[in-house]
Design a protein around this motif. Structure first.
Motif, PDB file in Angstrom:
ATOM      1  N   TYR A  33       9.914  46.836  47.507  1.00  0.00           N
ATOM      2  CA  TYR A  33       9.730  48.134  46.866  1.00  0.00           C
ATOM      3  C   TYR A  33       9.816  47.981  45.346  1.00  0.00           C
ATOM      4  CZ  TYR A  33      11.424  49.611  51.502  1.00  0.00           C
ATOM      5  OH  TYR A  33      11.616  49.770  52.853  1.00  0.00           O
ATOM      6  N   TRP A  34       9.119  48.839  44.643  1.00  0.00           N
ATOM      7  CA  TRP A  34       9.285  48.987  43.202  1.00  0.00           C
ATOM      8  C   TRP A  34       9.725  50.424  42.909  1.00  0.00           C
ATOM      9  CZ3 TRP A  34       9.939  45.820  39.351  1.00  0.00           C
ATOM     10  CH2 TRP A  34       9.398  44.524  39.400  1.00  0.00           C
ATOM     11  N   TYR A  35      10.828  50.527  42.156  1.00  0.00           N
ATOM     12  CA  TYR A  35      11.338  51.813  41.721  1.00  0.00           C
ATOM     13  C   TYR A  35      11.369  51.838  40.204  1.00  0.00           C
ATOM     14  CZ  TYR A  35      13.328  52.666  46.405  1.00  0.00           C
ATOM     15  OH  TYR A  35      13.513  52.875  47.755  1.00  0.00           O
ATOM     16  N   ARG A  36      11.295  53.039  39.651  1.00  0.00           N
ATOM     17  CA  ARG A  36      11.604  53.215  38.247  1.00  0.00           C
ATOM     18  C   ARG A  36      12.794  54.158  38.139  1.00  0.00           C
ATOM     19  NH1 ARG A  36       7.134  56.034  34.653  1.00  0.00           N
ATOM     20  NH2 ARG A  36       8.994  56.582  33.440  1.00  0.00           N
ATOM     21  N   LEU A  78       1.080  46.838  34.961  1.00  0.00           N
ATOM     22  CA  LEU A  78       0.757  47.985  34.115  1.00  0.00           C
ATOM     23  C   LEU A  78      -0.494  47.601  33.321  1.00  0.00           C
ATOM     24  CD1 LEU A  78       3.972  48.112  34.519  1.00  0.00           C
ATOM     25  CD2 LEU A  78       3.949  49.529  32.475  1.00  0.00           C
ATOM     26  N   GLU A  79      -1.580  48.314  33.500  1.00  0.00           N
ATOM     27  CA  GLU A  79      -2.824  47.937  32.841  1.00  0.00           C
ATOM     28  C   GLU A  79      -2.930  48.491  31.427  1.00  0.00           C
ATOM     29  OE1 GLU A  79      -4.906  45.803  33.671  1.00  0.00           O
ATOM     30  OE2 GLU A  79      -4.526  45.477  35.794  1.00  0.00           O
ATOM     31  N   LEU A  80      -2.572  49.742  31.229  1.00  0.00           N
ATOM     32  CA  LEU A  80      -2.655  50.394  29.915  1.00  0.00           C
ATOM     33  C   LEU A  80      -1.327  51.108  29.689  1.00  0.00           C
ATOM     34  CD1 LEU A  80      -6.239  51.961  30.124  1.00  0.00           C
ATOM     35  CD2 LEU A  80      -5.513  50.143  28.571  1.00  0.00           C
ATOM     36  N   ALA A  81      -0.404  50.406  29.054  1.00  0.00           N
ATOM     37  CA  ALA A  81       0.945  50.958  28.931  1.00  0.00           C
ATOM     38  C   ALA A  81       0.952  52.254  28.123  1.00  0.00           C
ATOM     39  CB  ALA A  81       1.856  49.937  28.279  1.00  0.00           C
ATOM     40  N   ALA A  82       1.763  53.195  28.591  1.00  0.00           N
ATOM     41  CA  ALA A  82       1.918  54.488  27.931  1.00  0.00           C
ATOM     42  C   ALA A  82       3.406  54.749  27.706  1.00  0.00           C
ATOM     43  CB  ALA A  82       1.327  55.598  28.787  1.00  0.00           C
ATOM     44  N   PRO A  83       3.756  55.542  26.685  1.00  0.00           N
ATOM     45  CA  PRO A  83       5.179  55.818  26.428  1.00  0.00           C
ATOM     46  C   PRO A  83       5.899  56.388  27.648  1.00  0.00           C
ATOM     47  CG  PRO A  83       3.860  56.528  24.569  1.00  0.00           C
ATOM     48  CD  PRO A  83       2.879  56.126  25.655  1.00  0.00           C
ATOM     49  N   THR A  86       8.007  54.029  29.744  1.00  0.00           N
ATOM     50  CA  THR A  86       9.296  53.526  29.289  1.00  0.00           C
ATOM     51  C   THR A  86      10.347  53.867  30.337  1.00  0.00           C
ATOM     52  OG1 THR A  86       8.764  53.692  26.942  1.00  0.00           O
ATOM     53  CG2 THR A  86      11.103  53.773  27.537  1.00  0.00           C
ATOM     54  N   SER A  87      10.980  52.850  30.874  1.00  0.00           N
ATOM     55  CA  SER A  87      11.894  53.070  31.987  1.00  0.00           C
ATOM     56  C   SER A  87      12.579  51.749  32.335  1.00  0.00           C
ATOM     57  CB  SER A  87      11.112  53.587  33.200  1.00  0.00           C
ATOM     58  OG  SER A  87      11.986  53.978  34.241  1.00  0.00           O
ATOM     59  N   VAL A  88      13.476  51.817  33.295  1.00  0.00           N
ATOM     60  CA  VAL A  88      14.038  50.605  33.882  1.00  0.00           C
ATOM     61  C   VAL A  88      13.429  50.465  35.272  1.00  0.00           C
ATOM     62  CG1 VAL A  88      16.114  49.373  34.583  1.00  0.00           C
ATOM     63  CG2 VAL A  88      16.184  50.902  32.606  1.00  0.00           C
ATOM     64  N   TYR A  89      12.900  49.300  35.549  1.00  0.00           N
ATOM     65  CA  TYR A  89      12.192  49.071  36.802  1.00  0.00           C
ATOM     66  C   TYR A  89      13.031  48.168  37.704  1.00  0.00           C
ATOM     67  CZ  TYR A  89       8.164  51.122  34.551  1.00  0.00           C
ATOM     68  OH  TYR A  89       7.317  52.001  33.920  1.00  0.00           O
ATOM     69  N   THR A 112      10.180  49.129  27.291  1.00  0.00           N
ATOM     70  CA  THR A 112       9.983  50.163  26.276  1.00  0.00           C
ATOM     71  C   THR A 112       8.543  50.087  25.794  1.00  0.00           C
ATOM     72  OG1 THR A 112      12.279  49.961  25.556  1.00  0.00           O
ATOM     73  CG2 THR A 112      10.761  51.074  24.062  1.00  0.00           C
ATOM     74  N   VAL A 113       7.858  51.217  25.806  1.00  0.00           N
ATOM     75  CA  VAL A 113       6.478  51.287  25.325  1.00  0.00           C
ATOM     76  C   VAL A 113       6.465  52.118  24.044  1.00  0.00           C
ATOM     77  CG1 VAL A 113       4.105  51.928  25.851  1.00  0.00           C
ATOM     78  CG2 VAL A 113       5.631  51.170  27.688  1.00  0.00           C
TER      79      VAL A 113
END
Lengths: 114, 114
Positions: A33-36, A78-83, A86-89, A112-113
């Motif tokens: 699983y992936w969580y943010r 992440l293909e096109l990072a957006a602000p 910003t999170s912990v994954y 951080t983005v």
């Protein structure tokens, strides 16, 4: 055993850049699983996989992609990072699909983005 | 789908004080319940879990939780906290049938002052 290993631990991206968050496990678990995790928001499921070659969307999949070519690895792209990304994954694994089994978590990737 | 509510996101208390963190879930069927703890800079670790049987569950480090089915609650307690209990605590719910996803609450940030 290393358990669940995530790399990198920290990363700063510029808007529009791409990157891959790595997750690898040595427990031979089928489910990954992936969580943010955002402050005050708990953990939200991005994508999950029930075995090699099989992936499915979670609650918040937009802006992300995953692949599961092997049991051990479950990278998050992440293909096109957006602000807003910003999170912990956190990557997590479970031995099987039983709701009784415990989930094991990696140490997280702080992104951080800017 | 199941959802989880945790109240009082920030809790500050002194050593030796008692701690109780509330967790309520919404789901009509049978559930498995978990409390995870995240110490500063570390990954989530399982504190305790309830699947069936005695509704009072003992976990690690002196923590316990009580499942009250009629109230859809699974509150976490510790009679006397220590400075090392400073952490974020997450309640999670997994339906015993249906999708195999953990739903997390927003977490409780607990700070214990020496």
């Amino acid at each position: 055993n290393a358990g669940v290993t995530q790399t990198p631990k920290f990363r700063i991206l510029k808007i529009g850049q791409s990157m891959t968050l790595q997750c690898t496990q040595d427990m031979n678990h089928n489910y990954m699983y992936w969580y943010r995790q955002d402050p005050g928001m708990g953990l939200k499921l991005i994508y999950y996989s029930v075995g090699a070659g099989i992936t499915d969307k979670g609650e918040v999949p937009n802006g992300y992609n995953v692949s599961r070519s092997t049991t051990e690895d479950f990278p998050l792209r992440l293909e096109l990072a957006a602000p807003s990304q910003t999170s912990v994954y956190f990557c997590a694994t479970k031995e099987d699909g039983s709701p009784n089994t415990e989930a094991f978590f990696g140490q997280g990737t702080r992104l951080t983005v800017v | 789908a199941q959802s989880v509510s945790q109240h009082n996101h920030h809790v500050i208390l002194s050593e030796a004080a008692s701690l109780e963190l509330g967790c309520n879930y919404s789901y009509g069927g049978t559930v498995n319940l978990f409390w995870y703890v995240q110490y500063p800079g570390q990954h989530l670790q399982l504190l305790l879990k309830y699947f069936s049987g005695d509704p009072l569950v003992k976990g690690i480090k002196g923590f316990e939780a009580e499942f009250i089915k009629s109230k859809f609650s699974f509150n976490l307690r510790k009679p006397s906290v220590q400075w090392s209990d400073t952490a974020e605590y997450f309640c999670a719910v997994n339906a015993q049938r249906g999708n195999n996803r953990l739903a997390f609450g927003k977490g409780n940030q607990v700070v214990v002052i020496p």
